[in-house]
Design a protein around this motif. Structure first.
Motif, PDB file in Angstrom:
ATOM      1  N   ALA A  73       0.831  -1.206   0.000  1.00 10.61           N
ATOM      2  CA  ALA A  73       0.000   0.000   0.000  1.00 10.61           C
ATOM      3  C   ALA A  73       0.867   1.258   0.000  1.00 10.61           C
ATOM      4  CB  ALA A  73      -0.942  -0.014   1.202  1.00 10.61           C
ATOM      5  N   LEU A  74       1.915   1.281   0.822  1.00 15.90           N
ATOM      6  CA  LEU A  74       2.812   2.446   0.856  1.00 15.90           C
ATOM      7  C   LEU A  74       3.573   2.597  -0.457  1.00 15.90           C
ATOM      8  CD1 LEU A  74       4.258   2.183   4.477  1.00 15.90           C
ATOM      9  CD2 LEU A  74       2.827   4.021   3.564  1.00 15.90           C
ATOM     10  N   GLY A  75       4.040   1.479  -1.000  1.00 18.48           N
ATOM     11  CA  GLY A  75       4.757   1.530  -2.267  1.00 18.48           C
ATOM     12  C   GLY A  75       3.885   2.036  -3.399  1.00 18.48           C
ATOM     13  N   ASP A  76       2.649   1.594  -3.441  1.00 19.13           N
ATOM     14  CA  ASP A  76       1.727   2.057  -4.478  1.00 19.13           C
ATOM     15  C   ASP A  76       1.441   3.543  -4.319  1.00 19.13           C
ATOM     16  OD1 ASP A  76      -1.286   2.488  -5.512  1.00 19.13           O
ATOM     17  OD2 ASP A  76      -0.313   0.877  -6.646  1.00 19.13           O
ATOM     18  N   TYR A  77       1.253   3.984  -3.075  1.00 22.56           N
ATOM     19  CA  TYR A  77       1.000   5.406  -2.819  1.00 22.56           C
ATOM     20  C   TYR A  77       2.193   6.246  -3.280  1.00 22.56           C
ATOM     21  CZ  TYR A  77       0.331   9.791  -0.358  1.00 22.56           C
ATOM     22  OH  TYR A  77       0.212  11.123  -0.058  1.00 22.56           O
ATOM     23  N   ALA A  78       3.409   5.821  -2.918  1.00 25.25           N
ATOM     24  CA  ALA A  78       4.609   6.566  -3.307  1.00 25.25           C
ATOM     25  C   ALA A  78       4.772   6.585  -4.831  1.00 25.25           C
ATOM     26  CB  ALA A  78       5.844   5.958  -2.648  1.00 25.25           C
ATOM     27  N   PHE A  79       4.507   5.452  -5.471  1.00 24.36           N
ATOM     28  CA  PHE A  79       4.615   5.382  -6.931  1.00 24.36           C
ATOM     29  C   PHE A  79       3.634   6.339  -7.593  1.00 24.36           C
ATOM     30  CE2 PHE A  79       2.963   3.606 -10.903  1.00 24.36           C
ATOM     31  CZ  PHE A  79       4.118   3.654 -11.681  1.00 24.36           C
ATOM     32  N   GLN A  80       2.373   6.318  -7.145  1.00 26.74           N
ATOM     33  CA  GLN A  80       1.360   7.190  -7.754  1.00 26.74           C
ATOM     34  C   GLN A  80       1.701   8.660  -7.514  1.00 26.74           C
ATOM     35  OE1 GLN A  80      -0.802   6.186  -9.883  1.00 26.74           O
ATOM     36  NE2 GLN A  80      -0.479   4.019  -9.522  1.00 26.74           N
ATOM     37  N   LYS A  81       2.200   8.976  -6.339  1.00 18.61           N
ATOM     38  CA  LYS A  81       2.561  10.357  -6.010  1.00 18.61           C
ATOM     39  C   LYS A  81       3.710  10.825  -6.910  1.00 18.61           C
ATOM     40  CE  LYS A  81       2.423  13.400  -2.253  1.00 18.61           C
ATOM     41  NZ  LYS A  81       1.256  14.218  -2.416  1.00 18.61           N
ATOM     42  N   CYS A  82       4.742   9.995  -7.088  1.00 15.91           N
ATOM     43  CA  CYS A  82       5.871  10.345  -7.960  1.00 15.91           C
ATOM     44  C   CYS A  82       5.436  10.446  -9.411  1.00 15.91           C
ATOM     45  CB  CYS A  82       6.984   9.305  -7.820  1.00 15.91           C
ATOM     46  SG  CYS A  82       7.823   9.352  -6.236  1.00 15.91           S
ATOM     47  N   LYS A  83       4.576   9.531  -9.834  1.00 13.77           N
ATOM     48  CA  LYS A  83       4.091   9.552 -11.218  1.00 13.77           C
ATOM     49  C   LYS A  83       3.340  10.854 -11.496  1.00 13.77           C
ATOM     50  CE  LYS A  83       0.564   7.125 -13.069  1.00 13.77           C
ATOM     51  NZ  LYS A  83      -0.226   5.948 -13.485  1.00 13.77           N
ATOM     52  N   ARG A  84       2.483  11.250 -10.578  1.00 13.79           N
ATOM     53  CA  ARG A  84       1.722  12.501 -10.750  1.00 13.79           C
ATOM     54  C   ARG A  84       2.664  13.696 -10.792  1.00 13.79           C
ATOM     55  NH1 ARG A  84      -3.448  12.425 -12.628  1.00 13.79           N
ATOM     56  NH2 ARG A  84      -4.538  10.731 -11.634  1.00 13.79           N
ATOM     57  N   ALA A  85       3.652  13.709  -9.908  1.00 19.11           N
ATOM     58  CA  ALA A  85       4.594  14.832  -9.874  1.00 19.11           C
ATOM     59  C   ALA A  85       5.373  14.920 -11.182  1.00 19.11           C
ATOM     60  CB  ALA A  85       5.546  14.680  -8.692  1.00 19.11           C
ATOM     61  N   LEU A  86       5.793  13.780 -11.729  1.00 19.25           N
ATOM     62  CA  LEU A  86       6.530  13.788 -12.993  1.00 19.25           C
ATOM     63  C   LEU A  86       5.638  14.198 -14.145  1.00 19.25           C
ATOM     64  CD1 LEU A  86       8.680  10.570 -12.607  1.00 19.25           C
ATOM     65  CD2 LEU A  86       9.493  12.919 -12.658  1.00 19.25           C
ATOM     66  N   LEU A  87       4.405  13.750 -14.165  1.00 20.45           N
ATOM     67  CA  LEU A  87       3.490  14.125 -15.240  1.00 20.45           C
ATOM     68  C   LEU A  87       3.157  15.618 -15.197  1.00 20.45           C
ATOM     69  CD1 LEU A  87       1.055  11.080 -15.331  1.00 20.45           C
ATOM     70  CD2 LEU A  87       2.814  11.690 -17.007  1.00 20.45           C
ATOM     71  N   GLU A  88       3.082  16.192 -14.003  1.00 22.95           N
ATOM     72  CA  GLU A  88       2.809  17.623 -13.893  1.00 22.95           C
ATOM     73  C   GLU A  88       3.983  18.456 -14.366  1.00 22.95           C
ATOM     74  OE1 GLU A  88       1.582  18.284  -9.850  1.00 22.95           O
ATOM     75  OE2 GLU A  88      -0.286  17.170 -10.120  1.00 22.95           O
ATOM     76  N   GLU A  89       5.214  17.908 -14.259  1.00 25.39           N
ATOM     77  CA  GLU A  89       6.412  18.610 -14.712  1.00 25.39           C
ATOM     78  C   GLU A  89       6.471  18.655 -16.234  1.00 25.39           C
ATOM     79  OE1 GLU A  89       8.946  20.162 -12.988  1.00 25.39           O
ATOM     80  OE2 GLU A  89       7.603  19.975 -11.281  1.00 25.39           O
ATOM     81  N   LEU A  90       5.932  17.628 -16.896  1.00 27.22           N
ATOM     82  CA  LEU A  90       5.988  17.569 -18.357  1.00 27.22           C
ATOM     83  C   LEU A  90       4.906  18.424 -18.911  1.00 27.22           C
ATOM     84  CD1 LEU A  90       6.537  13.753 -18.866  1.00 27.22           C
ATOM     85  CD2 LEU A  90       8.225  15.553 -18.992  1.00 27.22           C
TER      86      LEU A  90
END
Length: 175
Positions: free
Chosen positions: A158-175
């Motif tokens: 659950a923590l790993g999935d949360y961290a992955f989704q959070k990082c994915k969103r942050a990277l997508l917002e940068e692009l």
């Protein structure tokens, strides 16, 4: 430089060739495949996919921004990790027995034999005087090592999935 690990590996190679290095490899792949399928399917049914419309039934949908923490989603993902660990534990048990086989020359017992032995041992515990179904289930839980480690895996998923989704969103917002 020859360290003890390299010396042990050389000894294993001389004694059994590739066999000692491959013991349990098939079980590991099967265990990981079973775990992944159960985790992903359970997560899809309970949470849905963050980037698509989730299935209409079984969905726990709270909030529109997936990167925001959602307690129900976190619990659903932890449940998916728990269920995947629990249902893949028989394959993990077979893997552990194969890894525990000490002979570099002879093959470990077959997966079918290991599971049959576990089944018969569990039944014999349940049939003992004063045993019953709960004694059999307790024996099975202990043999499959279902306990705190299972909870740790569930929380980690659950923590790993949360961290992955959070990082994915942050990277997508940068692009």
């Amino acid at each position: 430089k020859n360290t003890s690990v390299w010396l042990a590996m050389q000894e294993m190679w001389r004694a059994g060739g590739l066999r000692p290095f491959a013991v349990g490899a098939v079980c590991t792949v099967i265990r990981d495949a079973v775990f992944g399928m159960i985790y992903t399917t359970t997560k899809q049914l309970t949470v849905g996919h963050p980037d698509e419309a989730a299935p209409a039934a079984f969905v726990v949908s709270y909030g529109t921004h997936f990167a925001n923490f959602s307690c129900p989603q976190f619990v659903a993902k932890a449940f998916a990790g728990f269920l995947a660990t629990l249902l893949s534990s028989p394959v993990n048990y077979v893997r552990n027995i194969k890894y525990g086989h000490h002979s570099a020359v002879t093959a470990p017992p077959s997966s079918r034999w290991i599971l049959a032995e576990l089944y018969h041992s569990t039944l014999s515990r349940a049939r003992e005087p004063g045993g019953g179904m709960f004694a059999g289930l307790k024996f099975l839980r202990m043999r499959l090592n279902v306990g705190w480690g299972t909870g740790r895996v569930a929380l980690g998923m659950a923590l790993g999935d949360y961290a992955f989704q959070k990082c994915k969103r942050a990277l997508l917002e940068e692009l």
